[in-house]
Design an enzyme around this catalytic site. Sequence first.
Site, mmCIF file in Angstrom:
data_model
loop_
_atom_site.group_PDB
_atom_site.id
_atom_site.type_symbol
_atom_site.label_atom_id
_atom_site.label_comp_id
_atom_site.label_asym_id
_atom_site.label_seq_id
_atom_site.Cartn_x
_atom_site.Cartn_y
_atom_site.Cartn_z
ATOM 1 N N ILE A 129 0.846 -1.197 0.000
ATOM 2 C CA ILE A 129 0.000 0.000 0.000
ATOM 3 C C ILE A 129 0.883 1.248 0.000
ATOM 4 O O ILE A 129 1.853 1.321 0.746
ATOM 5 C CB ILE A 129 -0.844 0.030 1.304
ATOM 6 N N GLU A 130 0.552 2.237 -0.845
ATOM 7 C CA GLU A 130 1.212 3.539 -0.725
ATOM 8 C C GLU A 130 0.201 4.502 -0.086
ATOM 9 O O GLU A 130 0.125 4.600 1.127
ATOM 10 C CB GLU A 130 1.763 3.998 -2.067
#
Length: 364
Positions: A129-130
């Site tokens: 996840i960013e």
Amino acid sequence: MTETEETAESCDESCDETGWAWEIPPGIPAPVVPEDNPMSPARVELGRSLFFDVRLSYDQSMSCGSCHDPELAFSDGEVTPTGGAGEALARNSQGLGNVAYYSAYTWANPLLTDLEAQALVPLFADAPIELGAQRDTVGILDRLRQDPAVQGLFERAFPGEDDPVSVTSVIRALASYQRTLIDLDAPYDRYVQGDDAALSGAAQRGLALFLSDRVACVRCHPPPFFTVNVRTVDAPDRAPEFVNTGLYDLDGAGAYPAGNAGLYEVTADPADIGRFRVPSLRSVGATAPYMHDGSVASLEEVVDIYAAGGRLISDGPWAGDGRASPLKSPLIAPIDLTLAEREELVAFLRSLGSGPKDPLAPRR
Ligand code: HEC
Ligand code: HEC
């Protein structure tokens, strides 16, 4: 009058057909702008505001600017950054100077050929996840709509749309802002424009080495962008080049660390193991550490690796002799460089700027 209105007005007089007054030195063509996302001062202003807005992340903890800091030429100083859910990313955060010009984006993905498509990766990537926007896309857009100032920016940037606050508008505005991050005003540029005093004697000798047949960095990193991977309105279809520079050879057959083997991760062709996009060297003095995985700490070390014709790692999990990799580019071979010459090359690399100017910011 606010500063933004001033920018918009001065642009009305001097903009080209792309809607933007590019600050590009004479002789360098404009970047390619997709037809469905023309430049406009309002889009750039919205994109700039979104780029630094933590409301774009699912838990409002992180923005694009968390990993792309204007003070570090839009990189982050980390070996590899940590995403919004606390997991480490595999690759080093890239600086964003001149991104409008690149023929493919990120360290090794030939499929990401415009900034609109690239922005979907940090917004929606799952592994890791960013910004994690997929976890709460509706909530994110609602929070933006509920802020009258932001809603107003969207309406001005996308006039006439029923619902201007959308994922499409977000990625278009982010792309428009990033296209303005032109980085072509370094001591090096002043030197080639005739100001001999702009470069120290050491940097001038470093430039000569960089361009020489013997050292030949220029074969992959030619001026003015210091990479071959450039697309302009004059040459819009140039294919990107990916090269194995011999940083790893884990098994004597050229293996790179699993999951981070460059172009191979996209093509699954074993010949593509270790091939990464030739990056620009603009403002490289501000974007340490180096290479796709941030595994090289300094420019001095980078130059030593090129001088050796690749990297020998004597122990640890990545031990192996990249100098002897069968997958290494034939253009990467040992170079006989004295200590003084190494220092001159580094002095030259440091003369390639300190990051793009923000077109909407007061002059630094
Ligand atoms: C968690 C840190 C992080 C965040 C947040 C982040 N980035 Fe990045 N960015 C990276 C890394 C790491 C890379 C290299 C990715 C790769 O090669 O796989 C990168 C690459 C890029 C590139 C490619 C540059 C080039 O030279 O090809 C662009 C453009 C970019 N990011 C824009 C953005 C935008 C726009 C946002 C916000 C929507 C954003 N980034 C958010 C870490 C981040
Ligand atoms: C055959 C093409 C090629 C040649 C020749 C070449 N490079 Fe590179 N350069 C690359 C590639 C590809 C990378 C990225 C490799 C990676 O991350 O795995 C790179 C990365 C770099 C980086 C790190 C950039 C960053 O943002 O992390 C620097 C600095 C650099 N090169 C300087 C030089 C110098 C100085 C020379 C001459 C001694 C040179 N290069 C010669 C292809 C080349």
